[in-house]
Structure formats: C-alpha cells, structure tokens
Design a protein around this motif. Structure first.
Motif, mmCIF file in Angstrom:
data_model
loop_
_atom_site.group_PDB
_atom_site.id
_atom_site.type_symbol
_atom_site.label_atom_id
_atom_site.label_comp_id
_atom_site.label_asym_id
_atom_site.label_seq_id
_atom_site.Cartn_x
_atom_site.Cartn_y
_atom_site.Cartn_z
ATOM 1 N N HIS A 151 0.818 -1.208 0.000
ATOM 2 C CA HIS A 151 0.000 0.000 0.000
ATOM 3 C C HIS A 151 0.857 1.265 0.000
ATOM 4 N N ASN A 188 -6.256 0.810 11.019
ATOM 5 C CA ASN A 188 -7.713 0.796 11.058
ATOM 6 C C ASN A 188 -8.224 1.239 12.421
ATOM 7 N N ASP A 220 -7.066 1.082 2.265
ATOM 8 C CA ASP A 220 -7.861 -0.074 1.848
ATOM 9 C C ASP A 220 -7.137 -0.847 0.756
ATOM 10 N N ARG A 221 -6.787 -2.052 1.062
ATOM 11 C CA ARG A 221 -6.311 -3.032 0.084
ATOM 12 C C ARG A 221 -6.288 -4.377 0.780
ATOM 13 N N THR A 223 -6.934 -0.577 -4.757
ATOM 14 C CA THR A 223 -6.230 0.058 -3.650
ATOM 15 C C THR A 223 -6.774 1.465 -3.469
ATOM 16 N N GLN A 224 -6.878 1.903 -2.205
ATOM 17 C CA GLN A 224 -7.405 3.235 -1.904
ATOM 18 C C GLN A 224 -6.673 3.798 -0.693
ATOM 19 N N GLU A 262 -13.529 6.603 6.108
ATOM 20 C CA GLU A 262 -13.029 5.738 7.175
ATOM 21 C C GLU A 262 -14.167 4.928 7.797
ATOM 22 N N LYS A 275 -15.415 2.180 5.492
ATOM 23 C CA LYS A 275 -14.472 1.068 5.394
ATOM 24 C C LYS A 275 -14.484 0.214 6.655
ATOM 25 N N LEU A 335 -16.496 -2.882 5.051
ATOM 26 C CA LEU A 335 -15.475 -3.854 4.653
ATOM 27 C C LEU A 335 -14.960 -4.641 5.861
ATOM 28 N N ASN A 336 -14.408 -3.921 6.852
ATOM 29 C CA ASN A 336 -13.819 -4.618 7.995
ATOM 30 C C ASN A 336 -14.870 -5.363 8.806
ATOM 31 N N LEU A 360 -17.423 -4.522 -2.727
ATOM 32 C CA LEU A 360 -16.770 -5.327 -1.704
ATOM 33 C C LEU A 360 -17.042 -6.810 -1.907
#
Length: 458
Positions: free
Chosen positions: A40, A174, A213-214, A245-246, A275, A278, A282-283, A341
């Motif tokens: 990243h 994170n 994010d990756r 990737t972000q 944030e 994500k 995602l998390n 996602l």
C-alpha cells in the motif's frame, strides 16, 4: 539466486523495475513494515518515484521480529508486488524501501534516521494493539514504553534541539480517527516522559487522519516458489495482492511529502465518511466472514463469501445494519460500495485466510460492530441479526473450543467463557465494567439472540 540490485537485470522483460535513482532521496520512516505497508503506502511511494518527481525512500522498522529485515536487507530493500485476479498476474519490483531496522538492536539508528534533516515523515501500520491503549482508551504507559512512543519522542527531541522542523506523523491503521488518536496518545507520552517537548510538538508536528484499503493476504511458501519459477530469482519479501487500492488522507502536513495524489491518493478535508464506511462495511464484513466462516468449515474469504448463508449475512450487515449509520460524503454510493466489496471478496486468486483476519478481535470489533449496534439501538431499530450472529461466532472462537486464539486478551476472554454462561457471559464481556469497552450495552433481546446462536454452535 536472490533478487537484489546486482541481479535485477536478470528479470524477464514482463517484470517492471524501479528505473529511478534510490540514493540521496528524501526520506520517511515507517513503523510496522509488514505485508500491508509494502502493498500500500510503499507501493504508492514507488509509483510517485516512477513518475519522475523528487525521489522518496522508506526506512522500515519492525518492532519485534527481524523476519522482514532478513527478507529485504539482503535484497537491498527490493521486493516484488504481484497483483492477482481471475485474469492472471502482473508483477513489478518495488524500489521505495531502502532498509529495514529492528527496534531493539537498531534503536539508536532509528532515532538518528528520524532526527535526520532528510526525514520529513513518520508513518505507522502497527495494528490496533500497537497503539498501547488501556481499556478506557488512554495510553498504557507500561505497554507504550516497549512501543514506538519513546523512539519517536527521543527523535523529535533531537530535531528540536538541532533547530530542525517538525514532522508529519501519519497513522495508516484501522482506527477511527487514527490521526487524532495518534496525536492524543503521543501527547500523553510526551506529557508523562518529556513535558518540555510538548509546546514544540504542538506547534511543529501534525498527525493527519487517513483511511487505507487493500486486501493483502500473508504470502505462503507455495506463493514464493511459484514466483521464483516465473521470474527466475528468489524473492523472500514478495507480496501478493488485489488490483484495488485506496488511500484517503487529511491534507494536514507539517512539511514535504511525496506527490501521492499523482498516484491516485485522495487528499481531503475530512476523512471520516470514507473511514467509517471502510471500518463498518469492509472490515465489519471481513470479521463476520472470519469467525462464522471458520465455524462453517471454510479457510479462505472467497470460500466463505460463496456460502449462501454467509453471503446473505454479509449483505445484511453492510446494507441494512452498517450503511444506515454512515453519514456518507457527496461522492459516496454505499450500495455500490457494498457490491464492489462482495466482488473483491470473491477473488479466488488471493487466498486470503480467515484465521489471519480473525486475529486480535478484541481490538477490532468495537469499531467494526459495536459502534453500529449502539447507533442502531439508540435509533430504535430492530436488532442487528447479522452482527449479533458475528458476535456469537466470535465468542465461540475466543472460548478456544474450536481453534487457537491469537488475541491480546485471549487469556481473560477464555477465563470468562469458562467461568460464566448465559446472560452473565454477555454482561461480563460487553457490560458496564466489561473486557470490551464500547457505547453498546446489550438489551435483553440482543442477549437472548446471541445466546441462542451460541447454543446452536455447541
């Protein structure tokens, strides 16, 4: 034969090489040089260097293990980054990492590197537990004494004494409001150990928020063997990742930085919407897949998301439970983000292990799940069945009935699970004076739901 500066000319033509001068560059020091950083932040910096701007190099710092130093230093800091997808692979050599140091034996060198006039940035991917927070969120000074805080503080004192400018300290972990948390925790350390540094730190240094994010699985020995066969050189530090990737960063720097925006980084005034999405989508979905997926007999993310029951739970978590709690920015489409996602989770080439995601859950679920539960509860919504199902699977996981537990609170959690049951178990873990600090307090209905799922898991 190892990948190195001397051997880079032996690579096949289809493997990209840095092509820029790596000596005499501006410098950053990065704490926590694991796979994610190399896929990243170091990759974004390499992309900037390739574009012909001022060259930046990175000194990586491992806090405990010498493994990464042993991987990269014999290779002159070089490593390959391979993007994997269903369409194949694309490999190139990254040149942005100059050296890897280890915090214990190399402490003085690290301090000197940060105190150098060539250094302008200190960045971090030390994971949630690396910030050494006590249960109430304050800095645990005893833990912090063995972390990055004393090293950074000593280096900043030398910069001040030498009349050098301050630094940007950039968290890439994170954590909700990661820059603000880093700044607050650094000030707690400084106030306790070097109070004369406080005014200089406040006026000269910045701690921008960021969102990263990756998906970066840990490489396996088979991955390294396959790469060697393909490129003709052994790369012990190879990284394998997805194409997506972000990186979103608050535009608040104390001095020079790479032109990351030219490589696709978003520099914004407020990172919070990105944030929060994500962390909670995602998390949050990743944690659900990690604990429930292993209980369903799966090993990898792409296997778990292909399970119809888990796929339904993931969509519910993202769209019905997490998304309504997110104050989206003008350019954010949360429904489209959820579909993106799911597609990323389905990538069969990554082999992202569920047990890798499951590590350190006690440090993660507060932001990923419990804040969502608190907001939904306060808004009078019905219970969040997907997240509560995830909590049941997490409790099953930390009880150590199913598999080994890698978590800083493993012993305490296992003891609570062994000594309590029923509503007392939920209260002991999530109640007012519980192991997991959060704004959420389980209602009777939520407690009953969790316990019913736990009984189903045996």
């Amino acid at each position: 034969m190892r990948l190195s500066e001397a051997n880079i000319g032996r690579l096949p033509d289809n493997v990209g090489v840095p092509g820029y001068e790596r000596s005499g560059a501006r410098h950053a020091v990065h704490f926590g040089i694991g796979a994610f950083h190399r896929a990243h932040q170091a990759a974004f910096t390499d992309a900037c260097n390739r574009d012909g701007g001022p060259t930046w190099t990175i000194t990586g710092v491992s806090m405990r293990s010498a493994t990464v130093a042993e991987q990269l230093n014999p290779q002159d800091g070089l490593y390959t980054l391979t993007i994997r997808s269903g369409d194949g692979t694309d490999t190139r050599v990254m040149g942005s990492v100059a050296q890897v140091l280890v915090a214990g034996p190399d402490r003085e060198t690290i301090v000197e590197r940060i105190a150098s006039p060539d250094c302008h940035l200190v960045t971090f991917t030390v994971t949630e537990k690396g910030y050494c927070r006590a249960p109430d969120g304050s800095l645990d000074l005893a833990l912090a004494s063995d972390g990055f805080y004393p090293i950074v503080s000593d280096a900043l004192s030398r910069r001040r004494d030498a009349g050098l400018p301050g630094l940007s300290l950039l968290s890439c972990d994170n954590l909700s409001g990661n820059g603000k948390q880093l700044g607050r925790l650094m000030r707690e350390w400084i106030d306790a150990k070097s109070p004369d540094l406080r005014n200089w730190f406040d006026s000269e240094c910045t701690t921008p928020d960021s969102m990263v994010d990756r998906i970066v699985p840990a490489p396996s020995p088979d991955d390294l063997d396959e790469l060697e066969q393909r490129i003709g050189l052994r790369d012990e530090g190879a990284i394998f990742t997805e194409g997506f990737t972000q990186w979103v960063i608050e535009d608040d720097f104390a001095g020079p930085r790479p032109a990351w925006e030219d490589a696709g980084v978003q520099l914004v005034g407020d990172v919070a919407p990105y944030e929060t999405a994500k962390l909670r989508m995602l998390n949050g979905a990743h944690s659900l897949l990690a604990y429930a997926g292993q209980d369903h007999g799966h090993t990898y993310v792409h296997q778990a998301i292909a399970d119809p029951q888990l796929r339904t739970l993931v969509r519910r978590l993202m769209l019905e439970e997490a998304a309504p709690t997110i104050d989206a920015g003008e350019d954010q489409d949360l429904a489209a983000y959820a579909e993106q996602l799911v597609t990323r989770f389905e990538n069969p080439a990554l082999n992202h292990r569920l047990d890798q995601i499951a590590m350190d859950g006690s440090q993660k679920i507060g932001q990923r799940w419990l804040e969502v539960l608190a907001e939904q509860q306060n808004g009078g919504a019905s219970i969040c069945e997907a997240i509560l199902t995830g909590i049941a699977h997490w409790l099953h996981h930390v009880s150590a009935k199913a598999r080994p537990v890698d978590d800083p609170q493993a012993d305490a959690l296992q003891r609570v699970c062994a000594e309590t049951s029923g509503p007392e178990l939920v209260e002991a873990v999530f109640g007012t004076h519980a192991l997991i600090q959060s704004p959420w307090r389980p209602s009777d209905a939520e407690t009953d739901f969790i316990l019913a799922r736990l009984r189903d898991l045996g």
